[in-house]
Design a protein around this motif. Structure first.
Motif, short mmCIF file in Angstrom:
data_model
loop_
_atom_site.label_atom_id
_atom_site.label_comp_id
_atom_site.label_asym_id
_atom_site.label_seq_id
_atom_site.Cartn_x
_atom_site.Cartn_y
_atom_site.Cartn_z
N TYR A 38 0.82 -1.21 0.00
CA TYR A 38 0.00 0.00 0.00
C TYR A 38 0.86 1.27 0.00
O TYR A 38 0.59 2.22 -0.73
N VAL A 92 -1.26 11.61 4.24
CA VAL A 92 -1.18 10.17 3.92
C VAL A 92 -2.23 9.41 4.72
O VAL A 92 -2.32 9.56 5.94
N TYR A 144 -11.26 14.94 1.24
CA TYR A 144 -11.82 14.23 0.08
C TYR A 144 -13.30 14.59 0.06
O TYR A 144 -13.99 14.41 1.07
N THR A 170 -8.29 17.34 -2.35
CA THR A 170 -7.62 16.44 -3.29
C THR A 170 -8.59 16.02 -4.38
O THR A 170 -9.69 15.51 -4.10
N GLY A 313 1.83 10.95 -6.15
CA GLY A 313 2.95 10.03 -6.01
C GLY A 313 2.87 8.85 -6.95
O GLY A 313 3.35 7.76 -6.64
N ARG A 315 0.24 7.20 -7.88
CA ARG A 315 -0.66 6.16 -7.36
C ARG A 315 -2.02 6.15 -8.05
O ARG A 315 -2.86 5.32 -7.73
N GLY A 345 7.52 12.53 -6.00
CA GLY A 345 8.88 12.19 -6.41
C GLY A 345 9.98 12.95 -5.69
O GLY A 345 11.15 12.70 -5.95
N VAL A 365 6.25 16.22 0.84
CA VAL A 365 6.79 14.87 0.67
C VAL A 365 5.84 13.85 1.29
O VAL A 365 5.24 14.10 2.33
N GLY A 366 5.71 12.70 0.63
CA GLY A 366 4.84 11.64 1.12
C GLY A 366 5.65 10.43 1.57
O GLY A 366 5.88 10.21 2.75
N ARG A 367 6.16 9.65 0.59
CA ARG A 367 6.93 8.45 0.95
C ARG A 367 8.06 8.76 1.93
O ARG A 367 8.25 7.99 2.88
#
Ligand code: FNR
Length: 415
Positions: A38, A92, A144, A170, A313, A315, A345, A365-367
């Motif tokens: 995920y 996230v 959302y 989003t 990202g 996804r 990225g 940043v996410g990841r």
């Protein structure tokens, strides 16, 4: 940055690897197969995830020398607040797949760094709990758009009450992307109750669940017990300890998950709803997921306060344009009228520099913070982002610049 270097000079290894590949490797080791699918996964064949990185690789920094860079100022101003660095923590959902402390830990990490955390609508803790862990530190809320307008209004009112500085809507997730890693494991998080705490803690949502139960009870009194229902019961009672027996007697958890799946998103969303936002909230509104210059133009016409150029990202739409390439087309349209942020990225300080050179006012940043979370909870998330900011500081100075506003297009070249 000095702290990180001093530790290195003294021979101490940092708890969180200072390179992204190392961080990713360690995070993967610490995460379940299902969690990793995920968190790290992308849409389809992963083409957009790769494109995000390739776009950064095509741009090169052209450093200048002999310009006295002993003092550097990384601060930026966004929506009336001065932030210590142009790096925010992206929203996230279902972060408990990386670490049980999830949102509360990420919020704490952001608060320590003084940069905003954008609380996800699909968080694993009620936004009030995350906000409480953040003290006075800046926080934004990501929405959302639900198919139920009352729920939208309720979430916006709660965002206001927790002191959010801005709302991020989003737009790229009105339908969930094709995510083979999750699909092949049969493990979409929400069906098991992860990432629905913003909903289960919401009075409007609870009313909708009760209505559903009442309607079902009319038709069929006994509760159907399935494996999925038991799993969501267990995951709920982890979050609300002491409630297991209540939960077992109650059909609510299953009805909550079903209600969530029915109403978390509105695929019919159009600009009309966005234009209605001005009446719904007085907070600054940013639109996240803009990739086309015409949509950026339309967003300005709709009176929004900011834009986040993002492909989620990588996804959502496999094969979508890289976020950085989209930024190159969008920044000239916006012409500095509202802040433009970029995500998708960003892995290093030099990526931050390139995004700013190409017209972003800040990045998210996410990841990176999720992987830091997986490696070391709150401290790990903090260090992972601190490393990016520290490298950005060095990149700025070594490029001959001393402040964020000095980063202009002539600092980079396309190869
Ligand atoms: C996300 N993202 C996301 N975005 C959003 O608006 N609401 C959400 O709930 C989530 N949830 C989510 C979960 C996970 C596990 C990931 C990795 C991402 C997208 C996120 O905000 C951001 O756009 C990307 O993560 C940025 O790309 P990088 O930095 O991960 O490459």
């Amino acid at each position: 940055q000095n702290v990180i270097y001093r530790a290195g000079v003294l021979g101490r290894t940092p708890p969180v690897p200072t390179d992204f590949a190392g961080l990713e490797r360690l995070a993967r080791r610490k995460t379940s197969r299902r969690g990793w699918a995920y968190i790290a996964g992308g849409a389809g064949e992963g083409a957009t995830m790769r494109a995000n990185r390739e776009a950064f690789d095509r741009w090169k920094i052209v450093p200048r020398v002999l310009r006295d860079v002993s003092h550097r100022d990384l601060s930026v101003e966004l929506f009336g607040r001065t932030l210590p660095a142009p790096v925010l923590l992206a929203p996230v959902g279902a972060a408990e797949l990386a670490h049980p402390d999830a949102d509360v830990a990420i919020g704490g990490a952001a608060a320590e760094l003084g940069v905003p955390y954008i609380l996800s609508n699909q968080g694993c803790a009620p936004m009030e709990a995350t906000a409480a862990a953040m003290g006075e530190a800046p926080r934004w809320f990501q929405l959302y758009w639900s198919s139920d307008d009352d729920l939208v209004d309720s979430l916006l009112a709660r965002a206001k009450a927790i002191g959010a500085d801005a709302v991020v809507v989003t737009l790229d997730t009105t339908l969930l992307g094709w995510r083979p890693q999750d699909l092949n494991l049969g493990s979409l998080p929400f069906a098991r109750g992860e990432g629905i705490a913003q909903y289960t803690s919401d009075p409007t949502f609870v009313r909708l669940v009760r209505e559903r139960i009442a309607a079902a009870a009319g038709a069929r009194p006994e509760v159907e017990v399935t494996l999925g229902a038991i799993r969501s019961l267990l995951s709920m009672s982890r979050r609300y300890p002491g409630r297991l027996l209540d939960n077992l007697r109650s059909p609510e958890p299953r009805a909550a998950v079903e209600t969530f799946l029915d109403i978390y998103s509105r695929p019919s969303l159009t600009w009309t709803e966005i234009e209605s936002l001005r009446e719904r909230t007085d907070l600054p509104v940013l639109l996240k997921g803009i990739l086309h210059p015409d949509d950026a133009r339309r967003a300005l016409d709709a009176g929004v306060d900011g834009i986040i150029v993002s492909n989620h990202g990588g996804r959502q739409v496999d094969g979508a344009i890289a976020a950085l390439d989209a930024l190159v087309g969008i920044a000239p349209v916006v012409e500095g009228r509202v802040p433009v942020l970029l995500d998708s990225g960003i892995r290093t300080g030099s990526d931050v520099f390139k995004a700013l050179a190409l017209g972003a006012d800040a990045v998210t940043v996410g990841r990176p913070h999720l992987y830091g979370l997986a490696v070391g909870g709150r401290d790990g998330a903090r260090d992972a982002v601190a490393n990016i900011i520290a490298e950005f500081d060095l990149t700025l100075g070594l490029s001959g610049l001393t402040s964020v506003k000095e980063i202009t297009a002539d600092a980079v070249t396309r190869t």
